[in-house]
Design a protein around this motif. Sequence first.
Motif, PDB file in Angstrom:
ATOM      1  N   LYS A 190      -9.539   2.893  -2.946  1.00  0.00           N
ATOM      2  CA  LYS A 190      -8.890   2.127  -4.010  1.00  0.00           C
ATOM      3  C   LYS A 190      -9.815   1.961  -5.210  1.00  0.00           C
ATOM      4  CE  LYS A 190      -5.525  -0.307  -1.215  1.00  0.00           C
ATOM      5  NZ  LYS A 190      -5.066  -1.574  -0.645  1.00  0.00           N
ATOM      6  N   PHE A 221      -6.572  -3.532  -5.137  1.00  0.00           N
ATOM      7  CA  PHE A 221      -7.228  -2.524  -5.977  1.00  0.00           C
ATOM      8  C   PHE A 221      -8.172  -3.256  -6.934  1.00  0.00           C
ATOM      9  CE2 PHE A 221      -3.575  -0.200  -4.550  1.00  0.00           C
ATOM     10  CZ  PHE A 221      -3.969   1.126  -4.532  1.00  0.00           C
ATOM     11  N   MET A 253      -2.549  -5.100  -9.179  1.00  0.00           N
ATOM     12  CA  MET A 253      -3.757  -4.539  -8.570  1.00  0.00           C
ATOM     13  C   MET A 253      -4.452  -5.587  -7.708  1.00  0.00           C
ATOM     14  SD  MET A 253      -5.275  -2.174 -11.646  1.00  0.00           S
ATOM     15  CE  MET A 253      -6.739  -1.670 -10.751  1.00  0.00           C
ATOM     16  N   ALA A 264       2.283   1.628  -3.496  1.00  0.00           N
ATOM     17  CA  ALA A 264       1.211   2.066  -4.391  1.00  0.00           C
ATOM     18  C   ALA A 264       0.906   3.544  -4.162  1.00  0.00           C
ATOM     19  CB  ALA A 264      -0.036   1.222  -4.157  1.00  0.00           C
ATOM     20  N   GLY A 265       0.868   3.957  -2.892  1.00  0.00           N
ATOM     21  CA  GLY A 265       0.592   5.353  -2.574  1.00  0.00           C
ATOM     22  C   GLY A 265       1.612   6.285  -3.190  1.00  0.00           C
ATOM     23  N   LEU A 293       1.187   6.353  -6.999  1.00  0.00           N
ATOM     24  CA  LEU A 293      -0.015   7.079  -7.393  1.00  0.00           C
ATOM     25  C   LEU A 293       0.170   8.583  -7.218  1.00  0.00           C
ATOM     26  CD1 LEU A 293      -2.663   4.660  -5.896  1.00  0.00           C
ATOM     27  CD2 LEU A 293      -2.464   5.296  -8.310  1.00  0.00           C
ATOM     28  N   PRO A 322      -3.954   5.009   1.070  1.00  0.00           N
ATOM     29  CA  PRO A 322      -3.056   3.854   1.248  1.00  0.00           C
ATOM     30  C   PRO A 322      -1.683   4.254   1.785  1.00  0.00           C
ATOM     31  CG  PRO A 322      -3.438   4.283  -1.089  1.00  0.00           C
ATOM     32  CD  PRO A 322      -4.381   5.162  -0.323  1.00  0.00           C
ATOM     33  N   ILE A 358      -9.768   5.319  -7.052  1.00  0.00           N
ATOM     34  CA  ILE A 358      -8.489   5.473  -7.749  1.00  0.00           C
ATOM     35  C   ILE A 358      -8.487   4.628  -9.014  1.00  0.00           C
ATOM     36  CG2 ILE A 358      -6.024   4.914  -7.627  1.00  0.00           C
ATOM     37  CD1 ILE A 358      -6.107   5.671  -4.659  1.00  0.00           C
ATOM     38  N   SER A 359      -8.954   3.381  -8.876  1.00  0.00           N
ATOM     39  CA  SER A 359      -8.981   2.485 -10.024  1.00  0.00           C
ATOM     40  C   SER A 359      -9.844   3.059 -11.150  1.00  0.00           C
ATOM     41  CB  SER A 359      -9.508   1.120  -9.568  1.00  0.00           C
ATOM     42  OG  SER A 359      -9.683   0.258 -10.641  1.00  0.00           O
ATOM     43  N   ASP A 392       0.826  -1.201   0.000  1.00  0.00           N
ATOM     44  CA  ASP A 392       0.000   0.000   0.000  1.00  0.00           C
ATOM     45  C   ASP A 392       0.865   1.257   0.000  1.00  0.00           C
ATOM     46  OD1 ASP A 392      -2.438  -1.082  -0.206  1.00  0.00           O
ATOM     47  OD2 ASP A 392      -3.214  -0.340   1.705  1.00  0.00           O
ATOM     48  N   ALA A 418      -4.562   8.995  -2.961  1.00  0.00           N
ATOM     49  CA  ALA A 418      -3.323   8.229  -2.795  1.00  0.00           C
ATOM     50  C   ALA A 418      -2.833   8.329  -1.358  1.00  0.00           C
ATOM     51  CB  ALA A 418      -2.252   8.726  -3.757  1.00  0.00           C
ATOM     52  N   GLY A 447     -13.213  -4.439  -1.913  1.00  0.00           N
ATOM     53  CA  GLY A 447     -12.068  -3.569  -1.645  1.00  0.00           C
ATOM     54  C   GLY A 447     -12.489  -2.230  -1.058  1.00  0.00           C
TER      55      GLY A 447
END
Lengths: 151, 501
Positions: B165, B428, B423, A10-11, A14, A57, B168-169, A7, A54, B161
């Motif tokens: 997320k 995600f 993902m 990913a944060g 993003l 996460p 964002i997706s 996470d 973002a 989820g």
Amino acid sequence: MTTNLGDRIAGVLLLALAVFVFVYSFTLPDPVQELDPGVAAFPRALAVVIGLLALVPLLRPQPGEALPRDGNAWRIIGTVLLLIGYALVLDVIGFVITTVLFILAELLLLGIRRPVTLIVMPLGVGLGLFYLFRVLLGVALPTSGLGGLPI
Amino acid sequence: MSNWLAGMEAVLDPSVLILTVLGILLGVVVGAMPGLSATVGIAVFLPFTFTLDPLPGLVLLLGIYNGACYAGSIPAILLRTPGTPASAATVLDGYPMTRKGQAGYALSVSLVASVVGGILATVMLIVSAPAVAEVALQFGPAEYFALAVLALTIIASLGEGALAKGVISAAIGVLIAMVGLDGISGAQRFTFGNTELSGGIELIALLVGLFGAAEALFQIEHMHKENRVSTMGSFRLKLAQLRYMGPTTIGSGVLGFFIGALPGVGGDIGGYVAYNETRRFARGDKKQFGQGDPRGVAAAESANNSAQVGGLVPTLTLGIPGNTAAAVLIGALLVQGLRPGPQLFESNPDLVYGSFIAILVGFVVLLVVGAVGIRAWAQVIRIPPALLWPIVLILSIVGAYAVRTNPFDVLVMLVAGVLGYFMMKGGFPIAPLLIGVIVGPLAEDNFRLAMIQYGGSYSWMLQPLPFVLLALGAASLFFSLWRAKKGRKELSEEVENTNQK
């Protein structure tokens, strides 16, 4: 096993994407029509949305699934490498040969060792799909042209 | 009436009938394999339709769409692993029935409920879709923008989820759809001087990667041992048993249709909602639910199949995907040069009404092949995954490559596959991304057109229909936030309780 490292990564990614899109949107041309909000408006708004979300996460990471290790990891990496190889040689040696080699390698990678399976599956899938697509359905699949073979 | 005649004539073509049957058969195999959902199945079988005419291609995919939705119940009942997300609620009573030695009974209930729910929903689709399309012809940019936003918020907030997320997706999906030429001004965006990118990201390559290749990578990592099938018991349904499941089946079928008709809501949610409502309104002994009550299986399976069919309402009449699998159907129609929406009902009545008839025929076929082969279908779950997933990978490549014979698209597919894999690992959800790619351009173009039309004022958002739709979208986001908060509270209470013990 779980970890919340995913996470956080990913944060960060993003957030980087959001900053990039936001900055990039200023290089886009102004609207031609006066009342049109323009081509930059939506990307900019999305960049703000992604950038703000973002933080969730990033700051409150939840445990996710850990990346595969050892044998599992090699199965995934090997499969991706084989797919890249497939894409590179497809147009050179044609669909049938590429597919036979790919299925054979993939089956070995997944731990199949029965000789019958290793012979029948690659040939069956390669020739079968080629016949189905190219001959029956007329879908364009590349051929090798090696030695004047039609495959 | 002439539309129905045109549709009937089109369906009576032998190749259409054969592909209808074939689609159902493939769908049952796809659904029965854990990991192969209707969405993955349709994505993987897309290249088979590239050279077919629109109707034969569409009926094949619709067969997979509905057949897979039924067959997802087979591993749900036998292994406690739903074959497709739509059968998640079927596990609740289906697996306990298997443990009581009633697997055959549960499988038969699932088949009958799926077919009854599906046929009910198809009749409702046939009645409602032309009327909705008629109304939708009047829609302008304001309505389409609001519909697109509603679809995005629902899929982002109701899916699995976390909400952040999901949003964002969806946002990334909208961004991906922006690559290439702008629909209104013709300006280039996110192409960076690359000629391949200036044509935009090929939708088929993207979705085949996200759903075919990514799922294959995920399953290859999680490869499990061969599945064993336990004792089946009797498959025969007695009249009393049919009567016992009857009201539930019909009620859930009607309910599922309306849930599925919401943009972005699929059979998984339809199944859960119907299951809960059935338990709430059940007569007699409610304690049986969760312990192997056939009414639970009937509710979940009737509702998920009818929700699946209901999802075709927004898909066909508005071009707004009703669920993820329907989004792939939109991709298949776009390859044929057809854009779903109200105009399709006027320009291609043979296709629209022909597919309605084919769906009905398909459910009758499903009842027959399901009943005749019910023992054989239960064996599908024993296909070793090591043999299946390499083939899925090859079909993903073929789909990406053959859509416009472009090796660049294979690269796109690969990148999408790896992205989808990460993902899934990171929690995600992928579905919002796909919906974002499809409705993103609708949202953006119509927003800008509405702004131009209303002289730069936002007043169009207060028009009745757009306002209601946007409010519904906001409500679904708040609902999701509320649900998450409630969930956290319950979790912390649970932790406290265990600590006290």
